[in-house]
Design a protein around this motif. Structure first.
Motif, PDB file in Angstrom:
ATOM      1  N   THR A 134       0.922  -1.154   0.084  1.00  0.00           N
ATOM      2  CA  THR A 134       0.035   0.048  -0.153  1.00  0.00           C
ATOM      3  C   THR A 134       1.032   1.203   0.062  1.00  0.00           C
ATOM      4  OG1 THR A 134      -0.185  -0.081   2.266  1.00  0.00           O
ATOM      5  CG2 THR A 134      -1.971  -1.257   1.124  1.00  0.00           C
ATOM      6  N   LYS A 162      -6.195   0.789  -6.572  1.00  0.00           N
ATOM      7  CA  LYS A 162      -7.006   0.009  -6.026  1.00  0.00           C
ATOM      8  C   LYS A 162      -7.380   0.555  -4.531  1.00  0.00           C
ATOM      9  CE  LYS A 162      -5.417  -4.441  -7.779  1.00  0.00           C
ATOM     10  NZ  LYS A 162      -4.604  -5.726  -7.836  1.00  0.00           N
ATOM     11  N   LYS A 164      -8.707  -0.519  -0.815  1.00  0.00           N
ATOM     12  CA  LYS A 164      -8.700  -1.651  -0.041  1.00  0.00           C
ATOM     13  C   LYS A 164      -9.206  -1.311   1.309  1.00  0.00           C
ATOM     14  CE  LYS A 164      -4.499  -3.494  -2.137  1.00  0.00           C
ATOM     15  NZ  LYS A 164      -3.081  -4.053  -1.837  1.00  0.00           N
ATOM     16  N   TRP A 166      -9.906  -2.732   5.220  1.00  0.00           N
ATOM     17  CA  TRP A 166      -9.631  -3.692   6.024  1.00  0.00           C
ATOM     18  C   TRP A 166     -10.562  -3.703   7.430  1.00  0.00           C
ATOM     19  CZ3 TRP A 166      -5.712  -1.628   3.350  1.00  0.00           C
ATOM     20  CH2 TRP A 166      -4.553  -2.407   2.867  1.00  0.00           C
ATOM     21  N   LEU A 171      -8.228  -8.167   5.322  1.00  0.00           N
ATOM     22  CA  LEU A 171      -8.722  -7.394   4.105  1.00  0.00           C
ATOM     23  C   LEU A 171     -10.013  -8.036   3.528  1.00  0.00           C
ATOM     24  CD1 LEU A 171      -7.653  -5.569   1.864  1.00  0.00           C
ATOM     25  CD2 LEU A 171      -6.705  -7.274   0.642  1.00  0.00           C
ATOM     26  N   SER A 173     -12.445  -6.489   1.358  1.00  0.00           N
ATOM     27  CA  SER A 173     -12.727  -6.154  -0.254  1.00  0.00           C
ATOM     28  C   SER A 173     -11.554  -5.335  -0.621  1.00  0.00           C
ATOM     29  CB  SER A 173     -14.113  -5.247  -0.004  1.00  0.00           C
ATOM     30  OG  SER A 173     -13.889  -4.227   0.606  1.00  0.00           O
ATOM     31  N   GLU A 174     -11.485  -5.420  -1.931  1.00  0.00           N
ATOM     32  CA  GLU A 174     -10.503  -4.632  -2.899  1.00  0.00           C
ATOM     33  C   GLU A 174     -11.501  -4.119  -4.187  1.00  0.00           C
ATOM     34  OE1 GLU A 174      -6.430  -5.728  -5.187  1.00  0.00           O
ATOM     35  OE2 GLU A 174      -6.938  -6.561  -3.239  1.00  0.00           O
ATOM     36  N   HIS A 175     -11.184  -2.940  -4.573  1.00  0.00           N
ATOM     37  CA  HIS A 175     -11.887  -2.411  -5.485  1.00  0.00           C
ATOM     38  C   HIS A 175     -10.874  -1.895  -6.568  1.00  0.00           C
ATOM     39  CE1 HIS A 175     -15.717  -2.740  -3.007  1.00  0.00           C
ATOM     40  NE2 HIS A 175     -14.822  -2.329  -1.981  1.00  0.00           N
TER      41      HIS A 175
END
Length: 688
Positions: A134, A162, A164, A166, A171, A173-175
């Motif tokens: 990150t 991206k 993210k 937490w 973690l 979700s990730e978009h």
């Protein structure tokens, strides 16, 4: 039960009495093994105390412990024997002495721990993920109660496009984002229940709004106004009423008059060199003249301001700064513009206080090194000029704290008066405010430096210094999970760390009075006045006017001589900078290597406002040196950019002597060099 198992593990590590022949009927986890070992130790101790001095415990004593497992995986005593599910077999001997030594040692350890308590540090390491990858700055880090369950989650929008999220250390979700994010802000756009915030991500020319972690709306920054003269030129080219060459000259005149042109016109004006420049200009103009002439701008910064209630979950408005020097305040829904302000320079940092419908102030740090204030819908005439470019900005109730690139943090009052300045040992990477308003109200400043230090200041008093293993890129202080005082840190290597502050941490300023040292009050041993001193004082009193006039005349002569010598150095090309050719050039030459092979690193910088073309750089060395090349050709020097080239130098002297190498920046229209530099070569270190 977990606390009991941790105590068991501590006891098992403290005593070296181990079970040597314990049966391994089933595979136990480490907590259960620790519980079984401790149970056996307690059983041995009770056996020793029961038998008195006639028993002994040795390292070879077989201890048998039968342990059963609970549903949660922790050991529980079982089977027959003394103690809780444990049987100890011990031969006779003087075990009473051994038991007393064990108890005495335990008592000493408890006393030592109680009497010598270690001072608590300001930051405690809660969690670290070195593989998080990150690389985000402070504007792209935030925490929010996304689910409305009082469990605050961490949201980071990184440079890898991206976003993210937490939850705790997981973690969730990730978009994927369409562009590199500039800023990220959670905000509440409505008062409906359940109270879940939206997330605004600024990237490029858009603000992407997410609700429930799903794309909801995309706000586009309004296009800039196009100059009518520029639009007439492109319409004439489209209708074949003007040639491309005439359009090129007309656009150049409009640009020189100070008008901001669109990117299409700037791309056309950039085509001014080359053999087929006319053909490329004609092809570019014919390909784009039929398209609508528009000028878009990009977002540089973003933040939020409360609308009418000063609560953490109150409705907020987003405001953004653009590359064109404009600041927009949006409606709470984020779909339309509420207010628009024009600034003299593009904003890079923004901070605000107050309520939008009551009384508010927005402080803007611009790229020209000035601070501007927007108060209640009007651009204030109060302008704060900084010593260098800003690299961080935070806002408190009555103060403005700004960090500059000259390693100084300034604190200003809202009316423009400087309160104090903090001088840092390294460059400032980012700023953050530390606000605690629950148990006690404390407002401090967190400063991260390029040397890896995290410094906490209470006003101008240094409270704590914490050393990081890497340079901090971004940090955010606030609530995370159910912890109120958490600090999220991202480093340059992509490491993600979460630190918490103890509730009893001392953030108060030092009691020592800030001011001159106490040695200043010690009187000096001044000698007695002599007759010569009295006569000299009397002469100065009588001829004070003449002495002052002579002093001012000599000072003016000294200044004039210094200015003439400085101008002569610049015009003759003997200094590191030159203004003789109508532009400003800076030359910096350094030597790298131990010898006999060296490398001269030449750095040329155009500090003027006009580009320079076809600049030859000549090198001359003593006979003991061999140069890989004696001429460096610089085709173009753009203002503000540094051109770097390298020349290899070989020392041919067998004794490893040293001499000088001269670097000349020449001018095609004059025999005198623009500027020159003398590089003193070091002694060569030959390998044996």
């Amino acid at each position: 039960r977990r606390g009991r198992v941790r105590t068991c593990a501590a006891w098992a590590a403290r005593f070296s009495v181990a079970a040597t022949s314990a049966p391994k009927a089933r595979s136990l986890p480490p907590p259960a093994q620790a519980a079984a070992s401790l149970t056996a130790h307690y059983s041995q101790l009770r056996s020793v105390l029961a038998e008195g001095a006639g028993s002994v415990i040795t390292a070879a004593t077989p201890v048998v412990a039968d342990t059963q497992m609970d549903d949660d995986g922790y050991g529980e005593g079982g089977g027959g024997g003394s103690g809780r599910g444990a049987r100890a077999v011990a031969p006779t001997g003087n075990g009473g002495q051994a038991a007393m030594e064990i108890m005495r040692g335990d008592t000493m350890d408890k006393t030592k721990a109680a009497g010598g308590a270690r001072p608590s540090a300001l930051w405690l390491d809660a969690w670290m993920d070195p593989m998080a990858n990150t690389t985000a700055y402070s504007n792209c880090i935030a925490t929010a109660d996304l689910a409305g369950d009082s469990e605050w989650r961490l949201i980071i929008a990184g440079s890898d496009k991206k976003m993210k999220v937490w939850k705790g250390t997981t973690l969730v979700s990730e978009h994927n984002l369409l562009e590199v994010p500039v800023a990220l802000c959670p905000f509440y756009s409505e008062t409906a229940t359940p109270r879940t915030p939206s997330i605004a991500v600024a990237a490029g020319t858009h603000v992407y709004i997410y609700r429930n972690l799903r794309p909801y709306y995309k706000f586009t920054v309004p296009n800039l106004d196009v100059d009518p003269k520029e639009m007439e030129v492109w319409e004439a080219v489209r209708d074949n009423k003007m040639s491309v060459a005439d359009a090129f000259d007309e656009l150049a005149n409009i640009r020189d008059a100070g008008t901001l042109l669109t990117s299409r016109s700037l791309d056309l004006l950039a085509m001014e060199e080359g053999a087929d420049v006319s053909a490329r200009q004609d092809q570019f103009a014919r390909a784009h003249c039929h398209e609508p002439l528009q000028q878009q701008t990009s977002i540089t910064c973003m933040s939020t301001i409360k609308k009418n209630i000063d609560e953490w979950d109150a409705v907020s408005n987003i405001y953004i700064g653009t590359e064109a020097g404009q600041l927009y305040i949006l409606e709470p829904s984020g779909t339309s513009v509420r207010s628009k302000f024009t600034l003299p320079s593009p904003p890079v940092f923004v901070a605000s206080t107050g309520l939008l419908d009551v009384d508010y102030r927005i402080v803007v740090a611009c790229r020209n090194g000035h601070l501007y204030t927007i108060k209640n819908g009007e651009l204030s005439g109060l302008v704060i000029e900084l010593e260098s470019q800003p690299c961080g900005l935070v806002r408190t109730s009555k103060n403005i704290v700004v960090a500059c690139m000259n390693n100084v943090v300034h604190n200003f009052h809202v009316k423009g008066k400087k309160n104090y300045s903090l001088y840092m040992p390294a460059a400032v990477s980012c700023l953050e405010t530390l606000d605690i308003v629950r148990a006690r109200t404390v407002k401090c400043l967190i400063v991260s430096l390029a040397n890896g230090e995290l410094r906490v200041y209470n006003e101008k008093h240094l409270v704590s210094i914490y050393s990081m293993s890497d340079t901090v890129h971004g940090m955010r202080f606030g609530r995370l999970g159910r912890e109120d005082n958490a600090l999220v840190v991202t480093t340059s290597s992509g490491n993600l760390q979460v630190k918490i502050m103890p509730r009893q941490a001392n953030l108060e300023a030092s009691n020592a009075s800030a001011g001159p040292p106490p040695e200043q009050d010690v009187p000096l041993n001044v000698p007695k006045k002599t007759k010569l001193y009295v006569e000299q004082t009397q002469r100065e009193r009588e001829q004070a006017v003449d002495m002052h006039r002579i002093f001012q005349r000599d000072l003016c002569k000294l200044r004039l001589s210094t200015a003439r010598a400085y101008v002569k150095v610049l015009t003759d090309g003997q200094g590191p900078m030159s203004y003789s050719s109508g532009s400003s050039i800076r030359l910096n030459a350094t030597v790298q290597g131990l010898g006999p092979l060296f490398k001269i690193r030449i750095a040329l910088q155009n500090t003027g406002t006009k580009p320079l073309y076809d600049i030859p750089v000549m090198l001359s060395a003593a006979p003991m040196y061999s140069l890989s090349r004696t001429q460096v050709y610089v085709p173009l020097l753009i203002p503000g950019l540094t051109y770097i080239d390298e020349v290899r130098v070989m020392c041919n002297d067998q004794n490893g002597g040293a001499d000088t190498v001269r670097v000349f920046v020449c001018n095609r229209n004059s025999a005198l060099p623009i500027l020159s530099a003398v590089v003193k070569m070091p002694l060569s270190e030959f390998l044996d």
